[in-house]
Structure formats: C-alpha cells, structure tokens
Design an enzyme around this catalytic site. Structure first.
Site, PDB file in Angstrom:
ATOM      1  CB  SER A 196      -5.990  25.141  58.091  1.00 57.17           C
ATOM      2  OG  SER A 196      -5.530  24.345  57.042  1.00 57.17           O
ATOM      3  CG  HIS A 338      -7.730  26.244  53.144  1.00 58.25           C
ATOM      4  ND1 HIS A 338      -8.121  25.080  53.747  1.00 58.25           N
ATOM      5  CD2 HIS A 338      -6.609  26.637  53.803  1.00 58.25           C
ATOM      6  CE1 HIS A 338      -7.289  24.777  54.717  1.00 58.25           C
ATOM      7  NE2 HIS A 338      -6.357  25.712  54.777  1.00 58.25           N
TER       8      HIS A 338
HETATM    9  C1  GCU Z   1      -1.148  22.771  54.442  1.00 55.46           C
HETATM   10  C2  GCU Z   1      -1.321  21.370  54.962  1.00 55.46           C
HETATM   11  C3  GCU Z   1      -2.710  21.151  55.566  1.00 55.46           C
HETATM   12  C4  GCU Z   1      -3.044  22.242  56.551  1.00 55.46           C
HETATM   13  C5  GCU Z   1      -2.827  23.595  55.920  1.00 55.46           C
HETATM   14  C6  GCU Z   1      -3.000  24.783  56.868  1.00 55.46           C
HETATM   15  O1  GCU Z   1      -1.940  22.951  53.313  1.00 55.46           O
HETATM   16  O2  GCU Z   1      -1.065  20.474  53.924  1.00 55.46           O
HETATM   17  O3  GCU Z   1      -2.799  19.897  56.198  1.00 55.46           O
HETATM   18  O4  GCU Z   1      -4.344  22.070  57.049  1.00 55.46           O
HETATM   19  O5  GCU Z   1      -1.503  23.697  55.421  1.00 55.46           O
HETATM   20  O6  GCU Z   1      -2.840  24.650  58.060  1.00 55.46           O
HETATM   21  O7  GCU Z   1      -3.250  25.873  56.356  1.00 55.46           O
END
Ligand code: GCU
Length: 358
Positions: A196, A338
């Site tokens: 992420s 995710h």
């Molecule tokens: C949030 C953010 C994302 C990111 C994520 C993470 O959802 O909006 O851009 O990738 O956090 O790092 O878990």
C-alpha cells in the site's frame, strides 16, 4: 527534441535519448510535482550501529540503528543462519511492531506474520530487512515528532520531499548497510517491497536507486502503481487531503486535474526498466483501482521494450490468481482484499528465484 508533456502514454524516446535525457527528465517531473526531491544533506554518510543481535537455529537477527545528523532510525535484519550471498528483500513497513516490554527480537518478527512470514522467506534462502518507516518520518498529519525530514533541513519549497520520498531514501540506506557486510547479501539481488503506502515507496525507491534489482508493489494504488488518469478508486484530491505530508506541496495542483499531470504512474514503473517490477492487486481492493494498476503495467512495458526486453506479458483477459511472470514486469490479481499474504509472497519469491538465476 521530444516534448514529454505531449502524450504521456506514448513514449517517443529512442533508447539513447531515454538514457541521455528522457529518463532523467521524467524522474525530474515526478519528483518536482509529486514526491519531492531529497535534499543534498541526505547524501551524507549514515552511521550504522548494531544495537542487538540474536541467533536462532535458522536466523541471524539484528537490530540496526542508522544515524544521520544526530537523528536515529532503525531497521531489523533477518538473514539465513550461516549462509553467504543471500538474495534479500528490504521491506518498507509502516506498522513495524517492536516488542518493547522485553527486547525480544524473535517475538518482534513473529508479530509481523500478517505482513510477512519471515520463517517462510528465510526457508527459501532470502534475507529480509524491515525498515521502521514511522521513525524515518511519522505517518501523521501535523506531527510534531522528529523526523529525518526535519533533521536534514525543514521543508522549504513546494518541491521539497514528503514522507514517501523520505521512506524510500531509508530503503536505500539499508542497501548501504548491506554493502558494509562481508558477503552475507548478494548485492546484485536486492529487492525493495512494500504494501500500500509502502508499495508506493518501493516503486519510488527503485526508480532512484539502481541497486534494487526488483521492486514489488502490493496494492499500492493511487500515487503508486495505478494510473492517476481515470482512476475509479482514490483520487489525487482525496489522497492529498488525507495524506498531504506524503508528497511535496506541488502535487495539490493536480486535484481534480489529473489530465494536466505532465506524467502518469506507469512512467514511475518505466524508470525501473530494464530491471524488474512485480505489481499485484486484489479483486476486493477497488480503492487501489486494480484496473489502473494493470493498465499502468501495460503502458510501462514500452520503456522495457526500449532495452529489447519484455515488460508485462499477459493476455487481455487476466485470470484471477495466476501470476504472469514471463517479462520484466510480473503481475497478479488475487481473489481477496487489500493485504499481502503468504500466497502473494510465494508468487513473488517464485519470480525472484527465476530472475535471480538469469
Ligand atoms: C489509505 C490511502 C491509500 C494507501 C492506504 C495504505 O487507504 O488512501 O492511498 O495506499 O491507506 O497505505 O494502507
């Protein structure tokens, strides 16, 4: 001379133009408009101090401090016991959990299981370092806490570095440490990986440091692997309001104006050519916009082709759960959410095994 703003999806550079000025001009745009530049002061040597060490039957564990301008950060390093020339991952991780009650280096890594099964990685002959990114730059809006950004000179301009750039710098510092070791790590086989926000960091790290043979992006989404244009998940508007400190100030100019960005995220991947990139998405992660993560890999392929190698080799219809590993860009989309799981790690290591012997 080519105008890089003409059409970001169509590379007009020849290989020699790309090497002479194209690559540098695109990196320059990406840094000045999105992540910010590392300051001159970040080029100083970092001092490494091994604060703690432990040996289990299978792993040599070290906690290493990195000191620069009086500022201290750390990473944990896990190397297969007694082996030399290990392939290695540098994992930029914002949730590194340190067991503070007792200094227990074994519990520390076991508490990471939901990100990485270290025993599995070690059993496949890889070393792995976890960078505690929070200590490099806090992952918070309006934080008063110390950070390497402050220690190396406060943010001053609209293109000064944000946290993602600082985290990517720290990943490179771990490679500096590897260089001080006595052949424990095979310096030609080092990957940078992150999930992420960490995936965004990993791509940026490899785009600026050729010592990374492979960059792995887990569900990095907007401002990571996913194209900004026509992104059906997170937008630049949303990300720069929630996490303004991840980027340089210039990035806000593109809120609701993705069309005016002088580049797109496939070019971040393109900067890593002809080395290797592994991107993966999840069907249940619409926030990261899997469609645009895949498209980005497809568009990035033209930069790999410049060097006479394939980027992504994958059909129009992608099969869920299958890893496409025949080019210098690998991709899979899993049926899931995710996160990064052992099944992802296994596909990534299959790919790393494959490129490691070429
Ligand atoms: C949030 C953010 C994302 C990111 C994520 C993470 O959802 O909006 O851009 O990738 O956090 O790092 O878990």
């Amino acid at each position: 001379m080519t105008n890089v703003k003409d059409d970001v999806f169509h590379n007009r550079f020849s290989l020699s133009e790309w090497q002479e000025f194209g690559k540098a001009s695109i990196l320059d745009l990406i840094l000045s408009e999105e992540y910010g530049y590392r300051p001159q002061s970040s080029k100083q040597k970092v001092q490494f101090i091994v604060a703690e060490e432990k040996h289990t039957d299978t792993i040599h564990i070290r906690k290493v401090y990195m000191l620069i301008n009086g500022y201290k950060m750390k990473f944990h390093l896990y190397v297969p016991e007694g082996k030399k020339h290990n392939k290695a991952f540098v994992f930029v991780l914002h949730e590194y959990v340190e067991n503070t009650s007792s200094s227990d280096l074994v519990n520390d890594y076991q508490s990471l299981k939901h990100y990485c099964d270290v025993d599995n990685v070690i059993s496949r002959g890889y070393a792995i370092a976890f960078v505690s990114t929070k200590e490099v730059a806090p992952d918070k809006k309006y934080s008063k806490r110390a950070s390497v950004i402050k220690a190396l000179g406060d943010k001053k301009t609209a293109s000064s570095w944000g946290a993602i750039q600082a985290w990517s710098w720290a990943a490179s510092k771990v490679v500096d440490y590897f260089e001080t070791l006595d052949d424990e790590i095979d310096l030609s086989k080092v990957a940078v990986i992150g999930h992420s926000r960490g995936g965004k960091t990993a791509l940026l790290a490899a785009s600026q440091d050729e010592r990374f043979l492979l960059a792995v992006s887990s569900c990095s989404g907007n401002s990571g692997a996913a194209l900004a244009r026509n992104n059906t998940g997170e937008t630049i508007d949303v990300i720069t309001r929630a996490f303004p400190y991840w980027f340089c100030k210039n990035y806000k100019k593109y809120r609701n104006k993705e069309e005016s960005l002088p580049f797109d995220q496939h070019q971040l991947i393109g900067l890593i050519a002809p080395r290797y990139v592994y991107v993966f998405s999840a069907t249940g992660d619409s926030w990261a916009c899997p469609k645009n993560e895949l498209l980005s890999c497809r568009y990035a392929s033209q930069y790999f082709n410049l060097y006479g190698v394939d980027g992504l080799i994958a059909p129009e219809e992608i099969e869920v759960g299958k890893s496409y590993q025949n080019g210098h860009i690998a991709y899979h989309i899993k049926d899931g959410i995710h996160n990064i799981e052992t099944r992802d790690w296994n596909m990534i290591m299959d790919y790393f095994d494959k490129i490691g012997i070429n």
